[in-house]
Scaffold this active site. Sequence first.
Site, mmCIF file in Angstrom:
data_model
loop_
_atom_site.group_PDB
_atom_site.id
_atom_site.type_symbol
_atom_site.label_atom_id
_atom_site.label_comp_id
_atom_site.label_asym_id
_atom_site.label_seq_id
_atom_site.Cartn_x
_atom_site.Cartn_y
_atom_site.Cartn_z
ATOM 1 C CG ASP A 104 -0.230 -0.070 2.543
ATOM 2 O OD1 ASP A 104 1.002 0.141 2.548
ATOM 3 O OD2 ASP A 104 -0.878 -0.342 3.555
ATOM 4 C CB CYS A 107 5.302 -0.123 0.852
ATOM 5 S SG CYS A 107 5.887 0.796 -0.570
ATOM 6 C CG HIS A 317 6.336 -2.496 -3.431
ATOM 7 N ND1 HIS A 317 5.413 -2.341 -2.432
ATOM 8 C CD2 HIS A 317 6.853 -3.743 -3.280
ATOM 9 C CE1 HIS A 317 5.360 -3.455 -1.716
ATOM 10 N NE2 HIS A 317 6.222 -4.314 -2.210
#
Length: 330
Positions: A104, A107, A317
């Site tokens: 999400d 992160c 990410h």
Amino acid sequence: MAAAGAGAAAERGRGQGWSRGQGGRRRSLEEDMYRDAEEIEREKILLGSKTSSSEYKPSVAPEMDIMEYCRKEWRGNTPVAKRMRKGYEAVAQKFASIRRVRGDNYCALRATLFQALSQATQLPTWLQSEDFTKLPENLLSKYDWIKQWQLKQKLGRKMGEISDEIKEYLMLLRKKWKYISEIKGPIEKQEACDKLFKNEEEEYSLYEALKFLMLNTAIELYNDDKNGRRVPVFSWLLFARDTSSNPCQLMHNHLNQIGHSGGLEQVEMFLLAYALQYTIRVYRLYKYGTDEFITLYPNDPEEDWPVVTLITEDDRHYNIPVRMCQETKL
């Protein structure tokens, strides 16, 4: 950067549980949660449902062999896939395993905090300060615009309510950091971290604390610059953006969005590092073969700052490398 991320997604392998809806395979929900934020939002729209708190899964997955993970993720023969495999091979010279992080918009905060707590042996000096929990009250007394801080997607709080709630989050951060840092055994310490990152309410409260510390650091840097004091280069870049020319804009357009509609941008990784007084070392796999493959935030770290290490394939990410194969020094 976005193009690199899109190309990477297109070229990933189709291992079980990690196919992206292609090849006739369905992912399990347990593995889906470690995908990036855009995929998660698409999935929510399609399913029209949310996971209840009673079904909350660990936000940091159990470790797995790093090259096994690489082989599942990157099976193609395109230049992107080859570069990623080379990058993972380089990381595997230092770390044996990887832990996937929930994908999400928290992160970057999640991966950094998890690593910091996992290796914590003492409470940082800034957490020991008597004035630490007075930060919300002190800042709100000086800057009325902080009343518009977005906290856990609840808007319109009164000034006192915001101050009290953030104070609770800061106290929780101190309490958890102190508790975990005092655990001597590495296995017990890791179990305590895993337990914390299975507790949804506490975990997200800690992220709100980190965001507020980032705001406090940004205000300090902004004022130092205005008063002619020396500031790190990233501070100029932070406030050179049209969307964050001052701390108020930074709060509205960036910090308030973290965890909601956006994650941390690169310049905000510097801000996070300064707020925690940690050096964040990131293996940027899509930059393999360049001087930016291993990036330090900040790039001129203080010698006494602890170091945490993350992995990213696209600067959006972040995952966590674990089980160091050999001592790595800056």
